[in-house]
Design an enzyme around this catalytic site. Structure first.
Site, mmCIF file in Angstrom:
data_model
loop_
_atom_site.group_PDB
_atom_site.id
_atom_site.type_symbol
_atom_site.label_atom_id
_atom_site.label_comp_id
_atom_site.label_asym_id
_atom_site.label_seq_id
_atom_site.Cartn_x
_atom_site.Cartn_y
_atom_site.Cartn_z
ATOM 1 N N CYS A 41 0.779 -1.239 0.000
ATOM 2 C CA CYS A 41 0.000 0.000 0.000
ATOM 3 C C CYS A 41 0.811 1.290 0.000
ATOM 4 O O CYS A 41 0.684 2.112 -0.905
ATOM 5 C CB CYS A 41 -0.957 -0.001 1.197
ATOM 6 S SG CYS A 41 -2.316 -1.166 1.029
ATOM 7 N N ILE A 42 1.626 1.499 1.025
ATOM 8 C CA ILE A 42 2.235 2.815 1.214
ATOM 9 C C ILE A 42 3.113 3.251 0.035
ATOM 10 O O ILE A 42 3.056 4.412 -0.371
ATOM 11 C CB ILE A 42 3.025 2.870 2.540
ATOM 12 C CG1 ILE A 42 2.102 2.556 3.710
ATOM 13 C CG2 ILE A 42 3.631 4.262 2.739
ATOM 14 C CD1 ILE A 42 2.797 2.509 5.039
#
Length: 445
Positions: A282-283
């Site tokens: 995600c990040i």
């Protein structure tokens, strides 16, 4: 379910949720999908998991777990009792009332969203879904995906009308591998459907399955954007401390001590820490989704893009620092032997998706460095079709054979005292050796 009409879809679905006769399906049995499928089955809803990888299907159907956040016995018991099964035959979609899509959404070679997995999955769902079905997208993606991409494919492929014949919503996954407190079961959930009835019905199921708060928002667009905000917030703050770490090095200030001091403030500050880069699904990826979508509106996300550049450059910065440490010992990067400790993207897990440690290894090798790695959770990893094998174990004799040890993941099972006592030099990018008193051969990020 062909007799269902618009006026009673919600009523029938809510009754099925209440009586636990709702049949659920999960498309994608990875880090998000399998834990969700397990929780639905544990809550008393018969669940079918769909995946294109036969190895995953076979393991699930044998009750064999491959996801760290699942209790092995939970999976095996659910399979034995018939509450959970897996298949690659998507025609079984017709036997489900609720379908969650949990497939990967990576970036392509041009750092643009690759939504091919979502498209393929939605097309398969559209072929077999029937009236009265709920479809929920959980894969992280750009705002507008549910309305602009998923809805038309489902309607065209099924000849059903969203809101009239079926419900559609977005509910972002929130999975933090290795988190000992928050799992799928107790993590708050956000739900945004196309229409109030869809939102309320989806939320009702999640409340029946999960323990965490279920928050209803006004649209899938809001739910999609809030997920991007969660991870962009972290990306920007990590970029801030990564940039400050570089400045502090030039100023001979310990960035880790600075952060420890700052976090004593009981309000207005949250601690983030520097490292060799960002990893996980995600990040490192989500800000690119938002930046890409923003261009459609003629908007330039300058702060977000700047943070991405800072974080993307950290592996190269770390290799530069490693080179300077070796130079101080009279050695160049080329021909030196370096041991990298940890290829997982975070502490105490076996997940190496987007791991910055792998980029550190690649950059070292580009400079002619002889690199080995050790990770207690990962013996092998694949990158660009090539399999890379690490050391089975490390001891004092092993460590002494290298010119430099670079710590890129802070696994708690590694004997860092032994490493410090035997290493010629250590570059600790995670500050995992902060409590060691003998620091003459340790340099931190």
């Amino acid at each position: 379910m062909d007799t269902i009409v618009k006026d009673n879809i919600k009523e029938i679905l809510l009754e099925k949720i209440k009586t636990h006769t709702l049949k659920t399906g999960v498309v994608g049995l990875g880090y998000v999908g399998l834990p969700l499928a397990v929780e639905k089955a544990k809550a008393g809803y018969r669940t079918i998991g769909f995946d294109v990888q036969k190895s995953k299907i076979d393991m699930v159907n044998k009750g064999k777990n491959y996801i760290g956040d699942i209790v092995d016995n939970d999976l095996s018991c659910l399979v034995k009792t018939g509450m959970l099964k897996a298949t690659d035959d998507f025609s079984f979609i017709k036997d489900t009332d609720f379908i969650a899509i949990c497939v990967p959404t990576p970036l392509d070679s041009h750092q643009q969203p690759d939504i091919s997995y979502v498209k393929r999955s939605v097309k398969e769902v559209a072929k077999y879904m029937t009236k009265g079905t709920i479809v929920v997208l959980e894969s992280t993606t750009y705002p507008g995906t549910t309305r602009e991409l998923v809805k038309p494919i489902l309607e065209q492929g099924s000849d059903l009308e969203c809101g009239k014949d079926f419900y559609l919503a977005f509910s972002p996954e929130r999975v933090d591998p290795g988190n000992i407190i928050y799992k799928t079961k107790n993590t708050p959930k956000v739900v945004g459907g196309i229409g109030k009835d869809a939102t309320e019905t989806v939320a009702a199921l999640y409340r029946a399955v999960l323990e965490g708060e279920v928050l209803e928002v006004s649209s899938p667009d809001v739910a999609e954007m809030e997920k991007i905000l969660e991870n962009t917030y972290r990306n920007i703050n990590i970029a801030l401390v990564n940039e400050l770490a570089q400045l502090c090095k030039k100023m001979d200030i310990n960035i880790w001590e600075v952060i420890d001091a700052a976090k004593t403030k009981p309000y207005g500050f949250q601690a983030f820490y520097p490292g060799p880069g960002l990893g996980g699904h995600c990040i490192p990826l989500d800000p690119y989704y938002l930046s890409w979508k923003a261009r459609e509106f003629g908007f330039h996300t300058s702060m977000i893009e700047s943070s991405m550049m800072v974080n993307d450059r950290m592996p190269e910065y770390c290799v530069g620092r490693a080179g300077r440490i070796l130079n101080q010992m009279g050695k160049p990067l080329k021909g030196s032997r370096v041991l990298v400790l940890g290829v997982a993207y975070k502490q105490d897990i076996d997940d190496y998706r987007e791991s910055p440690a792998i980029r550190v290894i690649e950059e070292l090798e580009k400079n002619g460095t002889e690199v080995d790695f050790y990770d207690p959770y990962i013996k092998k990893y694949k990158k660009d079709g090539k399999e890379n094998t690490g050391l089975d174990k490390i001891d004092g004799e092993t460590v002494r054979a290298y010119d430099l040890v670079v710590i890129t993941t802070s696994h708690t099972s590694v004997d860092y005292v032994m490493v410090q006592e035997n290493a010629k030099a250590v570059f600790d990018t995670k500050n995992v050796m902060k409590d060691l008193t003998e620091r003459s051969n340790i340099e931190t990020l």
